[in-house]
Scaffold this motif. Structure first.
Motif, mmCIF file in Angstrom:
data_model
loop_
_atom_site.group_PDB
_atom_site.id
_atom_site.type_symbol
_atom_site.label_atom_id
_atom_site.label_comp_id
_atom_site.label_asym_id
_atom_site.label_seq_id
_atom_site.Cartn_x
_atom_site.Cartn_y
_atom_site.Cartn_z
ATOM 1 N N ASP A 43 0.856 -1.193 0.000
ATOM 2 C CA ASP A 43 0.000 0.000 0.000
ATOM 3 C C ASP A 43 0.887 1.237 0.000
ATOM 4 N N ASP A 44 0.751 2.068 -1.007
ATOM 5 C CA ASP A 44 1.612 3.243 -1.152
ATOM 6 C C ASP A 44 1.228 4.370 -0.195
ATOM 7 N N SER A 45 0.105 4.261 0.489
ATOM 8 C CA SER A 45 -0.371 5.367 1.319
ATOM 9 C C SER A 45 0.176 5.337 2.736
ATOM 10 N N ASN A 46 0.810 4.234 3.131
ATOM 11 C CA ASN A 46 1.305 4.099 4.500
ATOM 12 C C ASN A 46 2.823 3.981 4.516
ATOM 13 N N ALA A 47 3.394 3.942 5.722
ATOM 14 C CA ALA A 47 4.830 3.715 5.867
ATOM 15 C C ALA A 47 5.197 2.345 5.314
ATOM 16 N N ILE A 48 6.413 2.225 4.810
ATOM 17 C CA ILE A 48 6.842 0.978 4.177
ATOM 18 C C ILE A 48 6.915 -0.141 5.211
ATOM 19 N N GLU A 49 6.294 -1.276 4.867
ATOM 20 C CA GLU A 49 6.299 -2.467 5.706
ATOM 21 C C GLU A 49 7.173 -3.519 5.021
ATOM 22 N N ILE A 50 8.209 -3.987 5.702
ATOM 23 C CA ILE A 50 9.148 -4.920 5.088
ATOM 24 C C ILE A 50 8.704 -6.371 5.262
ATOM 25 N N ALA A 51 8.160 -6.715 6.413
ATOM 26 C CA ALA A 51 7.906 -8.121 6.730
ATOM 27 C C ALA A 51 6.767 -8.724 5.916
ATOM 28 N N THR A 52 5.785 -7.931 5.574
ATOM 29 C CA THR A 52 4.606 -8.466 4.891
ATOM 30 C C THR A 52 4.136 -7.507 3.801
ATOM 31 N N PRO A 53 3.636 -8.030 2.686
ATOM 32 C CA PRO A 53 3.495 -9.447 2.349
ATOM 33 C C PRO A 53 4.837 -10.102 2.000
ATOM 34 N N GLU A 54 4.878 -11.407 2.172
ATOM 35 C CA GLU A 54 6.066 -12.186 1.810
ATOM 36 C C GLU A 54 5.737 -12.995 0.567
ATOM 37 N N ILE A 55 6.485 -12.769 -0.512
ATOM 38 C CA ILE A 55 6.236 -13.428 -1.791
ATOM 39 C C ILE A 55 7.428 -14.325 -2.108
ATOM 40 N N ILE A 56 7.173 -15.628 -2.342
ATOM 41 C CA ILE A 56 8.238 -16.601 -2.540
ATOM 42 C C ILE A 56 7.979 -17.374 -3.829
ATOM 43 N N GLY A 57 9.016 -17.504 -4.658
ATOM 44 C CA GLY A 57 8.922 -18.296 -5.877
ATOM 45 C C GLY A 57 10.120 -19.198 -6.044
ATOM 46 N N GLY A 58 9.892 -20.427 -6.499
ATOM 47 C CA GLY A 58 11.000 -21.318 -6.756
ATOM 48 C C GLY A 58 11.965 -20.750 -7.779
ATOM 49 N N SER A 59 11.437 -20.034 -8.780
ATOM 50 C CA SER A 59 12.274 -19.323 -9.745
ATOM 51 C C SER A 59 12.274 -17.827 -9.455
ATOM 52 N N TYR A 60 11.099 -17.175 -9.553
ATOM 53 C CA TYR A 60 10.967 -15.738 -9.310
ATOM 54 C C TYR A 60 9.814 -15.502 -8.347
ATOM 55 N N ALA A 61 10.000 -14.548 -7.450
ATOM 56 C CA ALA A 61 8.872 -14.127 -6.622
ATOM 57 C C ALA A 61 7.840 -13.397 -7.473
ATOM 58 N N LEU A 62 8.279 -12.458 -8.314
ATOM 59 C CA LEU A 62 7.407 -11.714 -9.225
ATOM 60 C C LEU A 62 7.873 -11.957 -10.653
ATOM 61 N N TYR A 63 6.928 -12.324 -11.511
ATOM 62 C CA TYR A 63 7.284 -12.604 -12.907
ATOM 63 C C TYR A 63 6.096 -12.237 -13.791
ATOM 64 N N GLY A 64 6.375 -11.571 -14.908
ATOM 65 C CA GLY A 64 5.305 -11.306 -15.853
ATOM 66 C C GLY A 64 5.229 -9.873 -16.310
ATOM 67 N N ASN A 65 4.027 -9.370 -16.480
ATOM 68 C CA ASN A 65 3.768 -8.134 -17.197
ATOM 69 C C ASN A 65 4.107 -6.882 -16.400
ATOM 70 N N SER A 66 3.442 -6.667 -15.263
ATOM 71 C CA SER A 66 3.574 -5.378 -14.591
ATOM 72 C C SER A 66 3.249 -5.479 -13.116
ATOM 73 N N ALA A 80 14.730 -12.437 -7.296
ATOM 74 C CA ALA A 80 13.538 -11.984 -6.583
ATOM 75 C C ALA A 80 12.446 -11.564 -7.564
ATOM 76 N N TYR A 81 12.838 -10.916 -8.667
ATOM 77 C CA TYR A 81 11.842 -10.475 -9.645
ATOM 78 C C TYR A 81 12.474 -10.443 -11.025
ATOM 79 N N GLN A 82 11.619 -10.614 -12.037
ATOM 80 C CA GLN A 82 12.068 -10.555 -13.420
ATOM 81 C C GLN A 82 12.463 -9.127 -13.769
ATOM 82 N N ASP A 83 13.532 -8.966 -14.522
ATOM 83 C CA ASP A 83 13.990 -7.646 -14.928
ATOM 84 C C ASP A 83 12.880 -6.876 -15.624
ATOM 85 N N SER A 84 12.762 -5.608 -15.295
ATOM 86 C CA SER A 84 11.822 -4.640 -15.903
ATOM 87 C C SER A 84 10.364 -4.917 -15.591
ATOM 88 N N THR A 85 10.078 -5.895 -14.724
ATOM 89 C CA THR A 85 8.680 -6.190 -14.425
ATOM 90 C C THR A 85 8.091 -5.234 -13.390
#
Length: 409
Positions: free
Chosen positions: A349-372, A386-391
């Motif tokens: 959520d961009d409206s609050n202070a940055i939270e590091i612990a949550t959400p936790e996203i885990i991927g065997g290859s990439y945590a975030l992958y795809g379009n946007s 952790a994430y695909q380049d430019s995603t």
């Protein structure tokens, strides 16, 4: 018009109820309909058994002249329908069991069903070839309230060889559904298939408020290893409103598995405090904890997991629309979250202070992958990266990435 059956054995075509009828014990066998409750009547079952080759109980209500059926104990069994409710009838299943080979309880327009301690059981034999098997089946204007008890569906049928689409086996199909407890167990067992067979916990609902209970969908006892699919909850209609929280969904099948399938552009739909696991076992299948084909908010407390030993597994697959993940733990053997060419996801959520612990996203290859992705909060863990380049398209103002490499045994 009124009466009470205390103890007897009756063989008949139909017992007609035009007033108030109570069954305390005894055994009724019927060739067509066990008990026909006509408009304005009340039927109470405190024990005994009703068995029919077609309809165990048939309710024939009318507008402003409803039928009331209360099952406090006993067994109601029908070859096609345990209980068939025409329009304008109310059923309370408080104990006892409703059984059938095809549909446990059917609800027509403006019919209601409350399950609070009773059981609905389907055991469909291999000789039956029905396209739709359901514990509870209802129209969009019917209502199901599930507080406690069990819906158990075991489907051994072979399905129509010439049918145009898949054979569907459902815990609850259709209706406006409120579920706050109880268990839905759906199992398909077969040796071979020529068409797709799909098992659903809850399918094609008009609206859904899920605030507790367990859904278990399992096709792993089948020796057939292709064309068997499983879904925990599946919405197929645009603008279908739902809230899902405080429950457990476990789906296992040889082919595609999905914990929660969302087809809705309603921005009010939310998922929170759920434990969802989807597992597939073949190279031809794909596992998705949540499959989003529309706008969705995933708030705090969720544990979403997708497992696949031979194929692709995404904790969340965003095919299209916008999915927002506020908190919880999302993991997939392949990717934590995958977005398709028309899918967008916001992490945090961009409206609050940055939270590091949550959400936790885990991927065997990439945590975030795809379009946007917009990435504002949380931790990303990927086996490759952790994430695909430019995603990632946006991060919080004034923030920066912190990256580290870990070795996991």
């Amino acid at each position: 018009k009124t009466g009470k059956l205390i103890h007897s054995k009756i063989d008949t075509d139909t017992i007609q109820n035009n007033g108030d009828l109570t069954i305390e014990s005894g055994y009724i066998t019927a060739a067509k309909i066990g008990v026909l409750n006509n408009a304005g009547s009340t039927f109470t079952m405190n024990g005994g058994a009703i068995e029919s080759t077609s309809y165990g109980i048939y309710n024939a209500g009318e507008n402003n002249n409803r039928v009331t059926t209360v099952i406090n104990d006993g067994i109601v069994s029908g070859g096609s329908y345990g209980i068939y409710s025409g329009s304008y009838s109310d059923i309370s299943l408080l104990s006892g069991t409703v059984k059938s080979k095809i549909t446990g309880v059917h609800l027509s327009n403006y019919a209601t069903l409350t399950i609070d301690g009773g059981n609905v059981e389907i055991d469909n034999e291999a000789t039956l070839n029905n396209k739709l098997i359901s514990g509870v089946d209802g129209t969009a204007n019917s209502t199901v309230t599930f507080r406690s008890g069990n819906i158990r569906v075991t489907d051994r049928s072979t399905g129509f060889d010439g049918m145009s689409d898949e054979h569907c086996t459902n815990g609850i199909n259709g209706s406006k559904i409120t579920m706050s407890g109880g268990n839905i167990d759906v199992k398909i067992i077969r040796a071979s298939v020529s068409k797709y067979f799909t098992a659903f916990g809850i399918r094609r609902f008009a609206s859904l408020s899920f605030s507790g209970g367990n859904i278990n969908v399992d096709a792993t006892e089948s020796t057939a290893q292709t064309r068997l699919r499983g879904y925990g909850i599946a919405s197929y209609t645009d603008k279908t409103l739902f809230t899902i929280s405080d429950g457990i969904i476990n789906v296992k099948a040889p082919n595609n598995t999905t914990g929660i399938y969302v087809y809705s552009s309603s921005s009010d739909s939310t998922i929170s405090n759920m434990q969802v696991t989807a597992t597939t076992m073949t190279a031809s299948g794909e596992a998705r904890g949540i499959y989003a084909h529309g706008d969705l908010t995933i708030s705090s407390g969720n544990i979403i997991t997708a497992n696949a030993s031979q194929s692709t597994a995404n904790g969340i697959y965003v095919e299209s629309g916008r999915t927002t993940v506020i908190g919880g733990k999302i993991s997939g053997d392949t990717h934590g979250i995958f977005t398709g060419t028309s899918g967008y996801a916001t992490i945090g959520d961009d409206s609050n202070a940055i939270e590091i612990a949550t959400p936790e996203i885990i991927g065997g290859s990439y945590a975030l992958y795809g379009n946007s992705f917009n990435y504002y909060d949380g931790t990303l863990r990927g086996g490759v990266k952790a994430y695909q380049d430019s995603t990632i398209k946006a991060i919080a103002d004034g923030s920066a990435f912190h990256s580290e490499r870990q070795t996991v045994d």
